[in-house]
Design an enzyme around this catalytic site. Structure first.
Site, PDB file in Angstrom:
ATOM      1  N   HIS A 107       0.592  -1.022   0.182  1.00 24.27           N
ATOM      2  CA  HIS A 107      -0.283  -0.224  -0.308  1.00 24.27           C
ATOM      3  C   HIS A 107       1.086   1.362   0.301  1.00 24.27           C
ATOM      4  O   HIS A 107       2.159   1.447   0.270  1.00 24.27           O
ATOM      5  CB  HIS A 107      -0.446   0.165   1.517  1.00 24.27           C
TER       6      HIS A 107
ATOM      7  N   LYS B 176       6.799   6.390   6.991  1.00 21.84           N
ATOM      8  CA  LYS B 176       6.722   5.006   7.954  1.00 21.84           C
ATOM      9  C   LYS B 176       7.403   4.607   8.537  1.00 21.84           C
ATOM     10  O   LYS B 176       8.946   4.133   8.392  1.00 21.84           O
ATOM     11  CB  LYS B 176       6.017   3.916   7.491  1.00 21.84           C
TER      12      LYS B 176
ATOM     13  N   TYR C   9       3.532   1.657  14.098  1.00 16.60           N
ATOM     14  CA  TYR C   9       3.982   2.370  12.632  1.00 16.60           C
ATOM     15  C   TYR C   9       3.405   3.251  13.284  1.00 16.60           C
ATOM     16  O   TYR C   9       2.031   3.981  13.107  1.00 16.60           O
ATOM     17  CB  TYR C   9       3.914   1.784  11.718  1.00 16.60           C
TER      18      TYR C   9
ATOM     19  N   ASP D 201      -6.675  -6.052  -1.161  1.00 22.80           N
ATOM     20  CA  ASP D 201      -5.764  -6.569  -2.075  1.00 22.80           C
ATOM     21  C   ASP D 201      -5.361  -7.810  -2.795  1.00 22.80           C
ATOM     22  O   ASP D 201      -4.052  -8.121  -4.345  1.00 22.80           O
ATOM     23  CB  ASP D 201      -4.711  -6.925  -0.757  1.00 22.80           C
TER      24      ASP D 201
HETATM   25  C1  LIG Z   1      -4.674   2.583   6.383  1.00 18.82           C
HETATM   26  C2  LIG Z   1      -5.794   2.836   7.653  1.00 18.82           C
HETATM   27  C3  LIG Z   1      -6.941   1.851   7.865  1.00 18.82           C
HETATM   28  N1  LIG Z   1      -8.125   2.493   8.079  1.00 18.82           N
HETATM   29  C4  LIG Z   1      -9.390   1.821   8.956  1.00 18.82           C
HETATM   30  C5  LIG Z   1      -9.843   1.520   7.207  1.00 18.82           C
HETATM   31  C6  LIG Z   1      -9.935  -0.128   7.012  1.00 18.82           C
HETATM   32  O1  LIG Z   1     -11.777   0.233   7.501  1.00 18.82           O
HETATM   33  C7  LIG Z   1      -9.690  -0.695   8.183  1.00 18.82           C
HETATM   34  C8  LIG Z   1      -8.277  -1.023   8.002  1.00 18.82           C
HETATM   35  O2  LIG Z   1      -7.260  -1.395   6.646  1.00 18.82           O
HETATM   36  P1  LIG Z   1      -6.273  -2.007   5.372  1.00 18.82           P
HETATM   37  O3  LIG Z   1      -7.619  -3.072   5.398  1.00 18.82           O
HETATM   38  O4  LIG Z   1      -5.992  -0.708   4.730  1.00 18.82           O
HETATM   39  O5  LIG Z   1      -5.838  -2.233   7.140  1.00 18.82           O
HETATM   40  P2  LIG Z   1      -4.578  -2.751   6.106  1.00 18.82           P
HETATM   41  O6  LIG Z   1      -4.213  -3.940   5.576  1.00 18.82           O
HETATM   42  O7  LIG Z   1      -3.378  -3.413   7.304  1.00 18.82           O
HETATM   43  O8  LIG Z   1      -3.186  -1.538   5.750  1.00 18.82           O
HETATM   44  C9  LIG Z   1      -2.065  -1.268   6.145  1.00 18.82           C
HETATM   45  O9  LIG Z   1      -1.508  -2.022   5.532  1.00 18.82           O
HETATM   46  C10 LIG Z   1      -0.339  -1.629   5.058  1.00 18.82           C
HETATM   47  C11 LIG Z   1       1.095  -2.790   5.232  1.00 18.82           C
HETATM   48  C12 LIG Z   1       0.543  -0.162   5.236  1.00 18.82           C
HETATM   49  O10 LIG Z   1       1.794   0.128   5.316  1.00 18.82           O
HETATM   50  C13 LIG Z   1      -0.390   0.582   5.747  1.00 18.82           C
HETATM   51  O11 LIG Z   1      -0.169   1.559   7.032  1.00 18.82           O
HETATM   52  C14 LIG Z   1      -2.227  -0.217   5.368  1.00 18.82           C
HETATM   53  O12 LIG Z   1      -2.699   0.007   3.691  1.00 18.82           O
HETATM   54  O13 LIG Z   1      -9.093   0.292   8.732  1.00 18.82           O
HETATM   55  C15 LIG Z   1      -8.192   3.521   8.672  1.00 18.82           C
HETATM   56  O14 LIG Z   1      -9.146   4.030   9.556  1.00 18.82           O
HETATM   57  N2  LIG Z   1      -6.915   4.533   9.449  1.00 18.82           N
HETATM   58  C16 LIG Z   1      -5.892   3.922   8.574  1.00 18.82           C
HETATM   59  O15 LIG Z   1      -4.582   5.052   8.744  1.00 18.82           O
END
Ligand SMILES: Cc1cn([C@H]2C[C@H](O)[C@@H](COP(=O)(O)OP(=O)(O)O[C@H]3O[C@H](C)C(=O)[C@H](O)[C@H]3O)O2)c(=O)[nH]c1=O
Length: 182
Positions: A62, A71, A131, A168
């Site tokens: 991402h 980060k 992070y 993803d």
């Molecule tokens: C990233 C983010 C997500 N959210 C909410 C949105 C979704 O409802 C839930 C899970 O989000 P997501 O599936 O995008 O989470 P990850 O797959 O862990 O995403 C992260 O994965 C990689 C490893 C990264 O480095 C990024 O920081 C980030 O994109 O949290 C938020 O409320 N705030 C945020 O900053």
């Protein structure tokens, strides 16, 4: 044994001093003054993220396009295979990646400047990451690159299909990514 190589400019290990005694240990997990000296410039973090994932989960790759996030990544529990891809416009290492194993057992942290895609695969039963980011999350600005893009050829240490979010599973290819202006 030295720290794993980070052969892309800007990436840096931040290794706090760990003070051990009969009770256990103590270390400053973040110190703004020390961090600014190590990376050579003041950096303002505006958000802390924390995620808990089980073995086989892969989160990523991402990045944010117009509001790229620097980060500072650390592993609170477990072990992950962490990957960053250089997407900085004009970077001589554009499209190159670095992969490192990070675990709670080694309290080193990875500084990823703005302009990289980031992802990780969980290698332990569970992994908890914390992070700090230098800009706010903006869902409209979020971009993804599929984890197994053939042009990136990341050697993820997984024999099976990882556990991915729907986002993803349908992420675009690296070729569809646009360079990030930082
Ligand atoms: C990233 C983010 C997500 N959210 C909410 C949105 C979704 O409802 C839930 C899970 O989000 P997501 O599936 O995008 O989470 P990850 O797959 O862990 O995403 C992260 O994965 C990689 C490893 C990264 O480095 C990024 O920081 C980030 O994109 O949290 C938020 O409320 N705030 C945020 O900053």
């Amino acid at each position: 044994m030295g720290l794993p190589e980070l052969p892309i400019a800007g990436l840096q290990w931040i290794e706090p001093t760990v003070y051990r005694d009969e009770r256990g240990c103590f270390f400053e997990s973040f110190n703004e003054r020390v961090f600014a000296e190590l990376v050579g410039m003041p950096v303002r973090f505006v958000q802390d993220n924390q995620s808990l994932s089980r073995r086989g989960v892969l989160r990523g790759l991402h990045f944010q396009q117009m509001r790229p996030q620097g980060k500072l990544v650390r592993v609170l529990r477990g072990e992950v295979f962490d990957v960053v891809v250089d997407l900085r416009a004009g970077s001589p290492s554009y499209g190159q990646h670095v992969s490192v194993t990070m675990s709670a057992a080694e309290p080193r942290q990875l500084w990823i400047p703005p302009g990289f895609a980031h992802g990780f695969l969980v290698l332990s039963d569970e992994a908890e990451l914390l992070y700090k980011t230098t800009d706010y999350w903006d869902p409209a600005d979020e971009r993804a690159i599929r984890w197994n893009d053939p042009d990136l050829a990341i050697a993820w240490p997984t024999g099976t299909e990882p556990l991915l979010s729907a986002k993803d599973r349908s992420a675009p290819s690296f070729a569809q990514a646009r360079p990030v202006t930082v």
